[in-house]
Design a protein around this motif. Structure first.
Motif, PDB file in Angstrom:
ATOM      1  N   PRO A   1      84.697  51.293  40.524  1.00 46.75           N
ATOM      2  CA  PRO A   1      84.067  50.994  39.235  1.00 46.75           C
ATOM      3  C   PRO A   1      82.790  51.809  39.017  1.00 46.75           C
ATOM      4  CG  PRO A   1      84.684  48.964  40.357  1.00 46.75           C
ATOM      5  CD  PRO A   1      84.895  50.074  41.333  1.00 46.75           C
ATOM      6  N   ASN A   2      82.632  52.316  37.801  1.00 47.52           N
ATOM      7  CA  ASN A   2      81.430  53.035  37.402  1.00 47.52           C
ATOM      8  C   ASN A   2      80.334  52.031  37.043  1.00 47.52           C
ATOM      9  OD1 ASN A   2      79.538  54.507  35.611  1.00 47.52           O
ATOM     10  ND2 ASN A   2      81.007  56.174  35.813  1.00 47.52           N
ATOM     11  N   SER A   3      79.110  52.315  37.446  1.00 47.79           N
ATOM     12  CA  SER A   3      77.999  51.403  37.141  1.00 47.79           C
ATOM     13  C   SER A   3      77.580  51.451  35.672  1.00 47.79           C
ATOM     14  CB  SER A   3      76.802  51.720  38.034  1.00 47.79           C
ATOM     15  OG  SER A   3      77.113  51.469  39.381  1.00 47.79           O
ATOM     16  N   GLN A   4      78.031  52.457  34.943  1.00 48.02           N
ATOM     17  CA  GLN A   4      77.896  52.570  33.492  1.00 48.02           C
ATOM     18  C   GLN A   4      76.457  52.824  33.035  1.00 48.02           C
ATOM     19  OE1 GLN A   4      79.954  49.245  31.649  1.00 48.02           O
ATOM     20  NE2 GLN A   4      81.938  49.979  32.329  1.00 48.02           N
ATOM     21  N   ASN A   5      76.366  53.119  31.736  1.00 45.11           N
ATOM     22  CA  ASN A   5      75.062  53.403  31.133  1.00 45.11           C
ATOM     23  C   ASN A   5      74.107  52.231  31.328  1.00 45.11           C
ATOM     24  OD1 ASN A   5      75.991  55.873  30.224  1.00 45.11           O
ATOM     25  ND2 ASN A   5      76.554  55.090  28.203  1.00 45.11           N
ATOM     26  N   GLU A   6      72.854  52.581  31.594  1.00 43.50           N
ATOM     27  CA  GLU A   6      71.804  51.578  31.832  1.00 43.50           C
ATOM     28  C   GLU A   6      72.136  50.671  33.011  1.00 43.50           C
ATOM     29  OE1 GLU A   6      71.186  49.600  28.111  1.00 43.50           O
ATOM     30  OE2 GLU A   6      70.409  51.418  27.130  1.00 43.50           O
ATOM     31  N   LEU A   7      73.077  51.127  33.845  1.00 34.37           N
ATOM     32  CA  LEU A   7      73.456  50.426  35.079  1.00 34.37           C
ATOM     33  C   LEU A   7      73.895  48.982  34.817  1.00 34.37           C
ATOM     34  CD1 LEU A   7      70.623  51.752  37.441  1.00 34.37           C
ATOM     35  CD2 LEU A   7      72.888  52.733  37.025  1.00 34.37           C
ATOM     36  N   LYS A   8      74.522  48.782  33.661  1.00 33.70           N
ATOM     37  CA  LYS A   8      74.870  47.409  33.298  1.00 33.70           C
ATOM     38  C   LYS A   8      75.957  46.820  34.189  1.00 33.70           C
ATOM     39  CE  LYS A   8      77.830  48.970  29.461  1.00 33.70           C
ATOM     40  NZ  LYS A   8      77.973  48.983  27.989  1.00 33.70           N
ATOM     41  N   ARG A   9      76.659  47.669  34.933  1.00 30.68           N
ATOM     42  CA  ARG A   9      77.681  47.128  35.839  1.00 30.68           C
ATOM     43  C   ARG A   9      77.326  47.360  37.318  1.00 30.68           C
ATOM     44  NH1 ARG A   9      84.331  47.766  35.630  1.00 30.68           N
ATOM     45  NH2 ARG A   9      84.709  45.538  35.589  1.00 30.68           N
ATOM     46  N   LEU A  10      76.075  47.650  37.583  1.00 34.24           N
ATOM     47  CA  LEU A  10      75.663  47.933  38.959  1.00 34.24           C
ATOM     48  C   LEU A  10      75.837  46.721  39.865  1.00 34.24           C
ATOM     49  CD1 LEU A  10      74.454  49.918  41.024  1.00 34.24           C
ATOM     50  CD2 LEU A  10      72.185  49.139  40.312  1.00 34.24           C
ATOM     51  N   ASP A  11      75.488  45.534  39.380  1.00 37.21           N
ATOM     52  CA  ASP A  11      75.637  44.336  40.213  1.00 37.21           C
ATOM     53  C   ASP A  11      77.103  44.127  40.598  1.00 37.21           C
ATOM     54  OD1 ASP A  11      72.941  43.883  40.101  1.00 37.21           O
ATOM     55  OD2 ASP A  11      73.043  42.308  38.578  1.00 37.21           O
ATOM     56  N   TYR A  12      77.989  44.296  39.608  1.00 36.68           N
ATOM     57  CA  TYR A  12      79.416  44.172  39.931  1.00 36.68           C
ATOM     58  C   TYR A  12      79.834  45.248  40.924  1.00 36.68           C
ATOM     59  CZ  TYR A  12      84.445  44.449  39.759  1.00 36.68           C
ATOM     60  OH  TYR A  12      85.760  44.509  40.141  1.00 36.68           O
ATOM     61  N   ARG A  13      79.344  46.454  40.730  1.00 35.70           N
ATOM     62  CA  ARG A  13      79.669  47.556  41.637  1.00 35.70           C
ATOM     63  C   ARG A  13      79.269  47.214  43.079  1.00 35.70           C
ATOM     64  NH1 ARG A  13      79.935  53.319  41.423  1.00 35.70           N
ATOM     65  NH2 ARG A  13      79.856  54.067  43.571  1.00 35.70           N
ATOM     66  N   MET A  14      78.123  46.612  43.264  1.00 41.41           N
ATOM     67  CA  MET A  14      77.677  46.236  44.604  1.00 41.41           C
ATOM     68  C   MET A  14      78.616  45.196  45.227  1.00 41.41           C
ATOM     69  SD  MET A  14      74.996  48.131  45.264  1.00 41.41           S
ATOM     70  CE  MET A  14      75.994  49.384  44.439  1.00 41.41           C
ATOM     71  N   THR A  15      79.054  44.249  44.401  1.00 42.65           N
ATOM     72  CA  THR A  15      80.006  43.242  44.879  1.00 42.65           C
ATOM     73  C   THR A  15      81.317  43.902  45.293  1.00 42.65           C
ATOM     74  OG1 THR A  15      79.033  41.611  43.385  1.00 42.65           O
ATOM     75  CG2 THR A  15      81.205  41.106  44.254  1.00 42.65           C
ATOM     76  N   TRP A  16      81.808  44.818  44.469  1.00 44.39           N
ATOM     77  CA  TRP A  16      83.017  45.572  44.791  1.00 44.39           C
ATOM     78  C   TRP A  16      82.840  46.322  46.114  1.00 44.39           C
ATOM     79  CZ3 TRP A  16      87.940  47.249  43.029  1.00 44.39           C
ATOM     80  CH2 TRP A  16      88.403  48.428  43.607  1.00 44.39           C
ATOM     81  N   GLU A  17      81.734  47.027  46.254  1.00 49.34           N
ATOM     82  CA  GLU A  17      81.504  47.854  47.452  1.00 49.34           C
ATOM     83  C   GLU A  17      81.582  47.017  48.727  1.00 49.34           C
ATOM     84  OE1 GLU A  17      81.241  51.033  47.797  1.00 49.34           O
ATOM     85  OE2 GLU A  17      80.643  51.867  45.867  1.00 49.34           O
ATOM     86  N   ASP A  18      80.938  45.868  48.725  1.00 49.81           N
ATOM     87  CA  ASP A  18      80.939  45.029  49.922  1.00 49.81           C
ATOM     88  C   ASP A  18      82.341  44.507  50.221  1.00 49.81           C
ATOM     89  OD1 ASP A  18      78.228  45.418  50.305  1.00 49.81           O
ATOM     90  OD2 ASP A  18      77.652  43.589  49.237  1.00 49.81           O
ATOM     91  N   ALA A  19      83.060  44.086  49.173  1.00 48.59           N
ATOM     92  CA  ALA A  19      84.415  43.578  49.376  1.00 48.59           C
ATOM     93  C   ALA A  19      85.350  44.693  49.838  1.00 48.59           C
ATOM     94  CB  ALA A  19      84.932  42.951  48.083  1.00 48.59           C
ATOM     95  N   PHE A  20      85.200  45.870  49.268  1.00 52.20           N
ATOM     96  CA  PHE A  20      86.073  46.989  49.607  1.00 52.20           C
ATOM     97  C   PHE A  20      85.824  47.468  51.032  1.00 52.20           C
ATOM     98  CE2 PHE A  20      87.388  51.597  48.626  1.00 52.20           C
ATOM     99  CZ  PHE A  20      88.719  51.324  48.895  1.00 52.20           C
ATOM    100  N   ARG A  21      84.557  47.531  51.425  1.00 49.97           N
ATOM    101  CA  ARG A  21      84.237  47.934  52.796  1.00 49.97           C
ATOM    102  C   ARG A  21      84.823  46.934  53.800  1.00 49.97           C
ATOM    103  NH1 ARG A  21      79.408  47.880  52.181  1.00 49.97           N
ATOM    104  NH2 ARG A  21      78.764  46.035  53.346  1.00 49.97           N
ATOM    105  N   ALA A  22      84.719  45.663  53.505  1.00 53.08           N
ATOM    106  CA  ALA A  22      85.305  44.634  54.376  1.00 53.08           C
ATOM    107  C   ALA A  22      86.818  44.797  54.446  1.00 53.08           C
ATOM    108  CB  ALA A  22      84.931  43.236  53.872  1.00 53.08           C
TER     109      ALA A  22
END
Length: 252
Positions: A107-128
């Motif tokens: 997932p792209n964090s998008q303009n103004e980083l409006k999806r950054l929090d979701y991206r962080m959640t994805w990253e942790d789940a994906f790494r696991a």
């Protein structure tokens, strides 16, 4: 074993350009796509000798991934088994006797980083998810991971440090992934190479000026280090705002 990954930014559009020419010329054992932007039944690709695996987003014309493989997989997983992350068609995992082949459209964090929090959640789940798989057998991961990891991975790093794809948070998650037992294959072969990118904005003549980002990767388990033979970024191939990336391995 030749593996190709390409964010086509709309497969139907690229098929009208040069997709089949590129596909046939590269003759990969695995040809992985991101951002297919279609639903089941919207395209009929004749690919003799290949098994086709598709993951579609619930939202029409959005995201989506595919893998075309010469060898049929032992098993297939679409998504990572977490409903929050499995609605956008971003992930396919193929199991083979000696490895897992995975394509991801992060997932792209998008303009103004409006999806950054979701991206962080994805990253942790994906790494696991990747670390669990790697306990069973080595992993080959490819795709548009939507992060330029190092300063040398994009042309204008100083002015992009607060922009999606080059935030400290995103770069840190990629570091965590590598530290958990994975190799960025292009940097394995070319640790200091500058000026080679895989994505260019359609604006400002970015590709002509090579003002790009390296955000498309092949990442493999540390245990496959001895199997790596080469890595390439096919900057000569057009048709999308991304170009294909490649890794070659020798796996018995």
């Amino acid at each position: 074993m030749k593996c190709i990954s390409w964010n086509v930014n709309g497969l139907r559009a690229v098929v009208k350009k040069n997709f089949m020419e590129v596909f046939n010329e590269l003759d990969a054992d695995f040809f992985c796509l991101q951002e297919t932007k279609l639903q089941e039944g919207q395209i009929d690709l004749e690919l003799p000798g290949y098994h086709q695996y598709w993951n579609y987003a619930e939202k029409k014309g959005y995201s989506g991934t595919a893998i075309f493989a010469k060898e049929e997989a032992l098993s297939v997983r679409y998504g990572m088994g977490i409903e929050e992350h499995d609605q956008e068609g971003r992930l396919i995992t193929l199991e083979y006797p000696n490895f897992f082949m995975i394509t991801s459209y992060t997932p792209n964090s998008q303009n103004e980083l409006k999806r950054l929090d979701y991206r962080m959640t994805w990253e942790d789940a994906f790494r696991a998810y990747l670390n669990e798989l790697s306990k069973e057998k080595p992993v080959i991961l490819c795709g548009d991971l939507n992060v330029a990891h190092q300063n040398i991975d994009l042309k204008n790093w100083k002015t992009n440090q607060k922009n999606a794809g080059f935030t400290p948070e995103e770069r840190g998650k990629f570091t965590e992934l590598l530290d958990s037992g994975f190799i960025d294959t292009y940097r394995y072969f070319y640790p200091d190479q500058e000026g080679v990118y895989s994505w260019w904005s359609y604006r400002f003549n970015a590709r002509k000026n090579n003002a790009g980002w390296r955000i498309d990767y092949f990442v493999v388990s540390d245990g496959l280090k001895e199997a790596l033979t080469s890595a390439k970024i096919h900057t000569e191939i057009t048709g999308s705002d991304h170009c294909p990336v490649e890794v070659d391995l020798t796996i018995a």
